[in-house]
Design a protein around this motif. Structure first.
Motif, PDB file in Angstrom:
ATOM      1  N   ALA A  93     -23.938 -58.220-163.008  1.00 13.88           N
ATOM      2  CA  ALA A  93     -23.337 -56.928-162.682  1.00 13.88           C
ATOM      3  C   ALA A  93     -24.384 -55.914-162.247  1.00 13.88           C
ATOM      4  N   ALA A  94     -25.583 -55.989-162.820  1.00 19.23           N
ATOM      5  CA  ALA A  94     -26.655 -55.066-162.420  1.00 19.23           C
ATOM      6  C   ALA A  94     -27.017 -55.258-160.945  1.00 19.23           C
ATOM      7  N   PHE A  95     -27.093 -56.507-160.502  1.00 20.00           N
ATOM      8  CA  PHE A  95     -27.408 -56.748-159.095  1.00 20.00           C
ATOM      9  C   PHE A  95     -26.290 -56.272-158.177  1.00 20.00           C
ATOM     10  N   GLU A  96     -25.080 -56.177-158.680  1.00 21.24           N
ATOM     11  CA  GLU A  96     -23.976 -55.679-157.868  1.00 21.24           C
ATOM     12  C   GLU A  96     -24.114 -54.183-157.577  1.00 21.24           C
ATOM     13  N   LEU A  97     -25.007 -53.503-158.280  1.00 21.79           N
ATOM     14  CA  LEU A  97     -25.267 -52.088-158.026  1.00 21.79           C
ATOM     15  C   LEU A  97     -26.145 -51.875-156.806  1.00 21.79           C
ATOM     16  N   CYS A  98     -26.716 -52.955-156.281  1.00 25.43           N
ATOM     17  CA  CYS A  98     -27.725 -52.844-155.230  1.00 25.43           C
ATOM     18  C   CYS A  98     -27.096 -52.811-153.839  1.00 25.43           C
ATOM     19  N   ASP A  99     -27.800 -52.134-152.943  1.00 27.26           N
ATOM     20  CA  ASP A  99     -27.451 -52.163-151.525  1.00 27.26           C
ATOM     21  C   ASP A  99     -28.040 -53.430-150.921  1.00 27.26           C
ATOM     22  N   ASP A 100     -27.927 -53.537-149.605  1.00 23.17           N
ATOM     23  CA  ASP A 100     -28.622 -54.613-148.915  1.00 23.17           C
ATOM     24  C   ASP A 100     -30.127 -54.441-149.108  1.00 23.17           C
ATOM     25  N   GLY A 101     -30.854 -55.528-149.015  1.00 23.04           N
ATOM     26  CA  GLY A 101     -32.299 -55.475-149.195  1.00 23.04           C
ATOM     27  C   GLY A 101     -32.695 -56.048-150.530  1.00 23.04           C
ATOM     28  N   PRO A 102     -33.966 -56.320-150.708  1.00 18.31           N
ATOM     29  CA  PRO A 102     -34.431 -56.993-151.924  1.00 18.31           C
ATOM     30  C   PRO A 102     -34.216 -56.155-153.174  1.00 18.31           C
ATOM     31  N   ALA A 103     -34.060 -56.848-154.303  1.00 18.06           N
ATOM     32  CA  ALA A 103     -33.896 -56.183-155.598  1.00 18.06           C
ATOM     33  C   ALA A 103     -34.562 -57.027-156.670  1.00 18.06           C
ATOM     34  N   LEU A 104     -35.172 -56.356-157.623  1.00 16.28           N
ATOM     35  CA  LEU A 104     -35.823 -57.031-158.746  1.00 16.28           C
ATOM     36  C   LEU A 104     -35.376 -56.374-160.033  1.00 16.28           C
ATOM     37  N   LEU A 105     -35.032 -57.213-161.006  1.00 15.71           N
ATOM     38  CA  LEU A 105     -34.612 -56.724-162.321  1.00 15.71           C
ATOM     39  C   LEU A 105     -35.653 -57.110-163.361  1.00 15.71           C
ATOM     40  N   VAL A 106     -35.999 -56.144-164.218  1.00 16.21           N
ATOM     41  CA  VAL A 106     -36.886 -56.397-165.357  1.00 16.21           C
ATOM     42  C   VAL A 106     -36.223 -55.855-166.613  1.00 16.21           C
ATOM     43  N   PRO A 132     -41.640 -65.792-165.347  1.00 12.27           N
ATOM     44  CA  PRO A 132     -41.372 -66.499-166.604  1.00 12.27           C
ATOM     45  C   PRO A 132     -41.937 -65.753-167.810  1.00 12.27           C
ATOM     46  N   ALA A 133     -41.263 -65.908-168.933  1.00 18.00           N
ATOM     47  CA  ALA A 133     -41.747 -65.359-170.199  1.00 18.00           C
ATOM     48  C   ALA A 133     -42.330 -66.484-171.045  1.00 18.00           C
ATOM     49  N   ALA A 134     -43.276 -66.128-171.885  1.00 20.91           N
ATOM     50  CA  ALA A 134     -43.984 -67.133-172.680  1.00 20.91           C
ATOM     51  C   ALA A 134     -43.066 -67.854-173.664  1.00 20.91           C
ATOM     52  N   ASP A 135     -41.949 -67.237-174.019  1.00 18.34           N
ATOM     53  CA  ASP A 135     -41.043 -67.859-174.984  1.00 18.34           C
ATOM     54  C   ASP A 135     -40.019 -68.786-174.332  1.00 18.34           C
ATOM     55  N   GLY A 136     -40.145 -69.006-173.031  1.00 13.48           N
ATOM     56  CA  GLY A 136     -39.227 -69.885-172.330  1.00 13.48           C
ATOM     57  C   GLY A 136     -38.132 -69.166-171.573  1.00 13.48           C
ATOM     58  N   GLY A 137     -38.077 -67.862-171.682  1.00 13.94           N
ATOM     59  CA  GLY A 137     -37.112 -67.075-170.930  1.00 13.94           C
ATOM     60  C   GLY A 137     -37.710 -66.574-169.629  1.00 13.94           C
ATOM     61  N   PHE A 138     -37.278 -65.398-169.205  1.00 10.16           N
ATOM     62  CA  PHE A 138     -37.887 -64.766-168.032  1.00 10.16           C
ATOM     63  C   PHE A 138     -37.859 -63.253-168.222  1.00 10.16           C
ATOM     64  N   TRP A 139     -38.876 -62.591-167.655  1.00  8.68           N
ATOM     65  CA  TRP A 139     -38.964 -61.145-167.774  1.00  8.68           C
ATOM     66  C   TRP A 139     -38.600 -60.447-166.474  1.00  8.68           C
ATOM     67  N   ALA A 140     -38.553 -61.196-165.380  1.00  4.17           N
ATOM     68  CA  ALA A 140     -38.225 -60.601-164.084  1.00  4.17           C
ATOM     69  C   ALA A 140     -37.444 -61.605-163.262  1.00  4.17           C
ATOM     70  N   LEU A 141     -36.485 -61.092-162.508  1.00  2.00           N
ATOM     71  CA  LEU A 141     -35.687 -61.927-161.618  1.00  2.00           C
ATOM     72  C   LEU A 141     -35.300 -61.079-160.416  1.00  2.00           C
ATOM     73  N   GLY A 142     -35.523 -61.618-159.226  1.00  2.00           N
ATOM     74  CA  GLY A 142     -35.220 -60.845-158.032  1.00  2.00           C
ATOM     75  C   GLY A 142     -34.635 -61.690-156.931  1.00  2.00           C
ATOM     76  N   PHE A 143     -33.965 -61.018-155.988  1.00  2.00           N
ATOM     77  CA  PHE A 143     -33.329 -61.683-154.862  1.00  2.00           C
ATOM     78  C   PHE A 143     -33.521 -60.852-153.600  1.00  2.00           C
ATOM     79  N   ALA A 144     -33.837 -61.539-152.497  1.00  2.00           N
ATOM     80  CA  ALA A 144     -33.884 -60.853-151.209  1.00  2.00           C
ATOM     81  C   ALA A 144     -32.494 -60.383-150.809  1.00  2.00           C
ATOM     82  N   GLU A 145     -31.473 -61.140-151.218  1.00  2.54           N
ATOM     83  CA  GLU A 145     -30.074 -60.775-150.981  1.00  2.54           C
ATOM     84  C   GLU A 145     -29.386 -60.669-152.338  1.00  2.54           C
ATOM     85  N   PRO A 146     -29.293 -59.464-152.899  1.00  6.04           N
ATOM     86  CA  PRO A 146     -28.744 -59.318-154.255  1.00  6.04           C
ATOM     87  C   PRO A 146     -27.323 -59.852-154.403  1.00  6.04           C
TER      88      PRO A 146
END
Length: 218
Positions: A93-106, A132-146
Motif C-alpha cells: 500500500a505504501a508503494f501505491e502512494l507513489c507517482d511514476d518514477g522510482p521509489a524506495l522504501l526503508v 538485505p538485513a543481517a537477520d535475514g529480512g530486508f531494510w530497503a526495497l525499491g522499484f523503478a516502477e512502483p
C-alpha cells in the motif's frame, strides 16, 4: 536542515514507521530496557532515519505512519497513514502512494543509514533495489516502477529469517535487474542496539540515546 535539491531521476523515498509509543514499539528490547526506554530508542532511531532520508536526493519524501506525528518529524515530509493488514500488505500500500518514477522504501530500524547509501537508487538503471538485513529480512526495497510492487510483495511472510531470501527470489523470478544495497543490521534486540550504536554516523541521536541510558545505569 535543508534537504538536497530535487533532481531528475531521483526517487520517491518512503519511510514506513510506527509512532514511538511505550509498549507499542521495540518490544523485543524489553527487557533489559523498560518500555519507556525502548520508546526513547525507537524515537531516536526514527529521527536519525528521517534526517538521513531528508539529506538524500528525492522527488518526494513520504512518512507512512502507524500513529500520529510528533516533534520528532522534521519539515520536508508528506505524511500518510499505513494501510491495513499484515506488513506485506502495508508495504504494498505504501508503494501505491507513489507517482511514476522510482521509489524506495526503508524502515525505522536502521539509524546507521546514511544519505550516500540511498544515492544510487533511481540512477543506475536497475528495475529494483534490495537492501538485505543481517537477520535475514530486508531494510530497503525499491522499484523503478512502483506499480509492480503489489504483486511482488503481497504474500511474502514478513519478520522471519527467510523473508529477505523469499522477497529477493520474487524479484529475480520476475526477471528484474536488482541493485544490491549494503547489508545493515536492524535494531531488534539489546545486542542489536549496541552493535548498531557503535557504527552510527557522528552526532547520531540513537548512539547518544544508548550512551545516555548506559550512563543512567551506572
Amino acid at each position: 536542515m535543508n534537504p538536497r535539491p530535487t533532481t531528475a531521476g531521483s526517487p520517491t523515498l518512503l519511510v514506513i514507521a510506527k509512532e514511538p509509543v511505550p509498549g507499542r514499539v521495540k518490544t523485543r528490547l524489553t527487557p533489559p530496557y523498560t518500555p519507556q526506554e525502548a520508546a526513547v530508542l525507537a524515537e531516536a532511531a526514527l529521527t536519525d532515519t528521517l534526517h538521513a532520508v531528508l539529506r538524500a536526493p528525492a522527488r518526494r519524501r513520504v512518512l507512512v505512519l502507524d500513529g500520529t506525528p510528533g516533534r520528532w518529524l522534521p519539515p520536508g515530509y508528506e505524511v500518510a497513514p499505513q494501510g491495513s493488514g499484515g506488513l506485506d500488505e502495508r508495504i504494498a500500500a505504501a508503494f501505491e502512494l507513489c507517482d511514476d518514477g522510482p521509489a524506495l522504501l526503508v524502515g525505522m530500524d536502521t539509524p546507521q543509514l546514511t544519505p550516500d547509501l540511498l544515492a544510487q537508487v533511481g540512477r543506475d538503471g536497475h528495475d529494483a533495489w534490495f537492501g538485505p538485513a543481517a537477520d535475514g529480512g530486508f531494510w530497503a526495497l525499491g522499484f523503478a516502477e512502483p506499480a509492480r510492487a503489489g504483486a511482488l510483495v503481497r504474500g511474502v511472510t514478513m519478520s522471519t529469517d527467510r523473508t529477505g531470501a523469499v522477497q529477493r527470489r520474487r524479484l529475480v523470478d520476475a526477471g528484474l535487474s536488482i541493485g544490491r544495497l549494503p547489508t545493515l543490521r536492524d535494531v531488534d534486540t539489546a545486542a542489536d542496539a549496541a552493535s548498531v550504536a557503535a557504527c552510527c554516523p557522528p552526532r547520531s541521536r540513537f548512539a547518544a540515546a544508548m550512551a545516555s541510558l548506559a550512563q543512567a545505569v551506572r
